[in-house]
Write a protein that holds these residues in place. Structure first.
Motif, PDB file in Angstrom:
ATOM      1  N   ALA A  12     107.036  39.729  42.709  1.00  0.00           N
ATOM      2  CA  ALA A  12     108.052  38.994  44.078  1.00  0.00           C
ATOM      3  C   ALA A  12     109.554  39.797  43.513  1.00  0.00           C
ATOM      4  N   ILE A  13     109.852  38.951  42.564  1.00  0.00           N
ATOM      5  CA  ILE A  13     111.407  39.960  42.453  1.00  0.00           C
ATOM      6  C   ILE A  13     110.921  41.694  42.035  1.00  0.00           C
ATOM      7  N   ASP A  47     117.712  56.093  34.108  1.00  0.00           N
ATOM      8  CA  ASP A  47     119.274  56.532  34.332  1.00  0.00           C
ATOM      9  C   ASP A  47     119.498  54.606  34.540  1.00  0.00           C
ATOM     10  N   LEU A  48     118.868  53.397  34.482  1.00  0.00           N
ATOM     11  CA  LEU A  48     119.715  52.206  34.558  1.00  0.00           C
ATOM     12  C   LEU A  48     118.116  51.420  34.626  1.00  0.00           C
ATOM     13  N   VAL A  49     117.860  50.094  33.336  1.00  0.00           N
ATOM     14  CA  VAL A  49     117.125  50.228  33.555  1.00  0.00           C
ATOM     15  C   VAL A  49     117.013  48.422  33.930  1.00  0.00           C
ATOM     16  N   ILE A  50     116.408  47.143  34.786  1.00  0.00           N
ATOM     17  CA  ILE A  50     116.781  45.775  34.820  1.00  0.00           C
ATOM     18  C   ILE A  50     115.775  45.225  34.166  1.00  0.00           C
ATOM     19  N   GLN A  51     115.898  44.445  32.829  1.00  0.00           N
ATOM     20  CA  GLN A  51     115.017  43.929  32.612  1.00  0.00           C
ATOM     21  C   GLN A  51     114.722  42.206  32.595  1.00  0.00           C
ATOM     22  N   ASP A  52     113.447  41.569  32.850  1.00  0.00           N
ATOM     23  CA  ASP A  52     113.843  40.121  32.136  1.00  0.00           C
ATOM     24  C   ASP A  52     113.505  39.732  30.800  1.00  0.00           C
ATOM     25  N   THR A  88     119.038  31.224  31.092  1.00  0.00           N
ATOM     26  CA  THR A  88     120.735  31.881  31.097  1.00  0.00           C
ATOM     27  C   THR A  88     120.491  31.060  29.033  1.00  0.00           C
ATOM     28  N   GLN A  89     120.202  32.040  28.554  1.00  0.00           N
ATOM     29  CA  GLN A  89     120.733  31.813  26.988  1.00  0.00           C
ATOM     30  C   GLN A  89     121.813  32.259  26.638  1.00  0.00           C
ATOM     31  N   LEU A  90     123.173  31.369  26.791  1.00  0.00           N
ATOM     32  CA  LEU A  90     124.253  31.275  26.239  1.00  0.00           C
ATOM     33  C   LEU A  90     124.786  32.738  25.026  1.00  0.00           C
ATOM     34  N   GLU A  91     124.010  31.502  23.685  1.00  0.00           N
ATOM     35  CA  GLU A  91     123.712  32.668  22.351  1.00  0.00           C
ATOM     36  C   GLU A  91     123.115  33.854  22.759  1.00  0.00           C
ATOM     37  N   THR A  92     122.664  34.327  23.370  1.00  0.00           N
ATOM     38  CA  THR A  92     121.447  35.375  23.019  1.00  0.00           C
ATOM     39  C   THR A  92     122.423  36.593  23.317  1.00  0.00           C
ATOM     40  N   ALA A  93     123.150  36.646  25.336  1.00  0.00           N
ATOM     41  CA  ALA A  93     123.519  37.527  26.365  1.00  0.00           C
ATOM     42  C   ALA A  93     124.892  37.298  24.908  1.00  0.00           C
ATOM     43  N   LYS A 107     119.056  34.565  37.641  1.00  0.00           N
ATOM     44  CA  LYS A 107     118.465  34.754  39.039  1.00  0.00           C
ATOM     45  C   LYS A 107     119.197  33.481  39.645  1.00  0.00           C
ATOM     46  N   PRO A 108     119.509  33.356  40.781  1.00  0.00           N
ATOM     47  CA  PRO A 108     119.072  34.513  41.869  1.00  0.00           C
ATOM     48  C   PRO A 108     120.840  35.277  41.685  1.00  0.00           C
ATOM     49  N   TRP A 109     119.616  36.441  41.978  1.00  0.00           N
ATOM     50  CA  TRP A 109     121.316  37.501  41.713  1.00  0.00           C
ATOM     51  C   TRP A 109     122.095  37.324  42.793  1.00  0.00           C
ATOM     52  N   ASP A 110     123.349  37.967  42.852  1.00  0.00           N
ATOM     53  CA  ASP A 110     123.624  38.440  44.876  1.00  0.00           C
ATOM     54  C   ASP A 110     123.697  40.108  44.569  1.00  0.00           C
ATOM     55  N   ASP A 111     123.462  40.740  45.250  1.00  0.00           N
ATOM     56  CA  ASP A 111     123.652  41.891  45.584  1.00  0.00           C
ATOM     57  C   ASP A 111     124.176  42.709  45.688  1.00  0.00           C
ATOM     58  N   ALA A 112     125.368  42.191  46.394  1.00  0.00           N
ATOM     59  CA  ALA A 112     127.061  42.786  46.249  1.00  0.00           C
ATOM     60  C   ALA A 112     126.598  43.609  45.263  1.00  0.00           C
ATOM     61  N   LYS A 113     127.170  42.428  43.954  1.00  0.00           N
ATOM     62  CA  LYS A 113     127.576  42.745  42.950  1.00  0.00           C
ATOM     63  C   LYS A 113     126.120  43.110  41.686  1.00  0.00           C
ATOM     64  N   LEU A 114     125.572  42.929  41.597  1.00  0.00           N
ATOM     65  CA  LEU A 114     124.893  43.952  41.064  1.00  0.00           C
ATOM     66  C   LEU A 114     124.265  45.392  41.692  1.00  0.00           C
ATOM     67  N   LEU A 115     125.066  45.592  43.147  1.00  0.00           N
ATOM     68  CA  LEU A 115     124.525  47.268  43.517  1.00  0.00           C
ATOM     69  C   LEU A 115     126.293  47.637  42.754  1.00  0.00           C
ATOM     70  N   ASN A 116     126.869  46.971  42.806  1.00  0.00           N
ATOM     71  CA  ASN A 116     127.840  47.564  42.591  1.00  0.00           C
ATOM     72  C   ASN A 116     128.499  47.815  40.779  1.00  0.00           C
ATOM     73  N   SER A 117     127.618  47.011  39.773  1.00  0.00           N
ATOM     74  CA  SER A 117     127.745  46.792  38.722  1.00  0.00           C
ATOM     75  C   SER A 117     126.551  48.112  38.284  1.00  0.00           C
ATOM     76  N   ILE A 118     125.390  48.251  39.262  1.00  0.00           N
ATOM     77  CA  ILE A 118     124.837  49.612  38.810  1.00  0.00           C
ATOM     78  C   ILE A 118     125.312  50.831  39.146  1.00  0.00           C
ATOM     79  N   THR A 119     126.329  50.847  40.334  1.00  0.00           N
ATOM     80  CA  THR A 119     126.644  52.100  40.603  1.00  0.00           C
ATOM     81  C   THR A 119     127.792  52.276  39.807  1.00  0.00           C
TER      82      THR A 119
END
Length: 234
Positions: A12-13, A47-52, A88-93, A107-119
């Motif tokens: 679904a994601i 050009d870019l990967v979004i990974q779980d 969220t694992q702070l140390e891993t991040a 998750k859940p993500w912010d669409d606008a923030k994610l799109l801006n980051s991707i661009t």
């Protein structure tokens, strides 16, 4: 069209992200395991990967996502990777951001923030790749120049380097060459370089003055021709 690879075991994601990205004119590839992600990266231009960060073995540790991240970096070191997780694992991040992760989102993500980051990330990625290509071309030019007979010429400008690059390319071809330019531009030196790096370099390069030629002929210019043809200067 820029291509984004989504790696998440939640179908679904993957569908939600793919729909959002396709509506914003991205080409999207989706898969649900680290193994499939590495397989796609080997066969597709991405050009870019979004990974779980969590897959089937453990839904909270982030270890599978960590291993996937390092595997992706090993195969394509400059590829931008956005990490996403509901846990969220702070140390891993912190570790993965220091290791080159482009962004880390919950998750859940912010669409606008994610799109801006991707661009922004894809723009930087393309600029980086263009710079790498330019560096390779410059290195190849420097190697070619280092191996050539430059007849004692000394230069420091990029324009002169491009001019010499062209002269060295032409020297290997079977064509006649017309060199133009103002007095003192180095036309005679370029003619010497053309001759010295040509297959006919052991033959004589004849020189003649153009000033006394008729106006209908090439005047005030340098001509270099194959086979000891004619080289003139004003």
């Amino acid at each position: 069209m820029d291509t984004i690879l989504i790696v998440d075991d939640n179908h679904a994601i993957c569908q939600a992200l793919a729909l959002m990205l396709e509506l914003n004119d991205y080409r999207v590839l989706t898969c649900h395991s680290p193994e499939d992600a590495l397989g796609l990266l080997a066969t597709q231009d991405v050009d870019l990967v979004i990974q779980d960060m969590n897959f089937t073995r453990d839904t909270t540790s982030g270890e599978e996502g960590r291993q996937l991240f390092y595997a992706l970096r090993e195969r394509q070191g400059d590829l931008p990777i956005i990490l996403m997780t509901a846990w969220t694992q702070l140390e891993t991040a912190v570790e993965l951001v220091k290791a080159g992760a482009a962004d880390y989102m919950g998750k859940p993500w912010d669409d606008a923030k994610l799109l801006n980051s991707i661009t922004n990330l894809i723009a930087l990625y393309k600029l980086s790749r263009a710079n790498h290509r330019l560096e390779r071309v410059n290195h190849q030019r420097q190697v070619a120049i280092a191996d050539a007979d430059l007849c004692g010429i000394v230069f420091g400008s990029g324009a002169m380097q491009r001019c010499i690059d062209l002269a060295l390319q032409l020297a290997r071809s079977d064509v006649s060459v017309l060199i133009t330019g103002p007095n003192g531009a180095g036309k005679d030196k370029l003619a010497d370089i053309l001759h010295a790096n040509s297959p006919l370099k052991k033959q004589t390069l004849y020189q003649g003055q153009c000033g006394g030629l008729a106006d209908g002929f090439i005047r005030g210019r340098t001509v270099w021709c194959r086979g000891g043809g004619f080289y003139g200067r004003d």
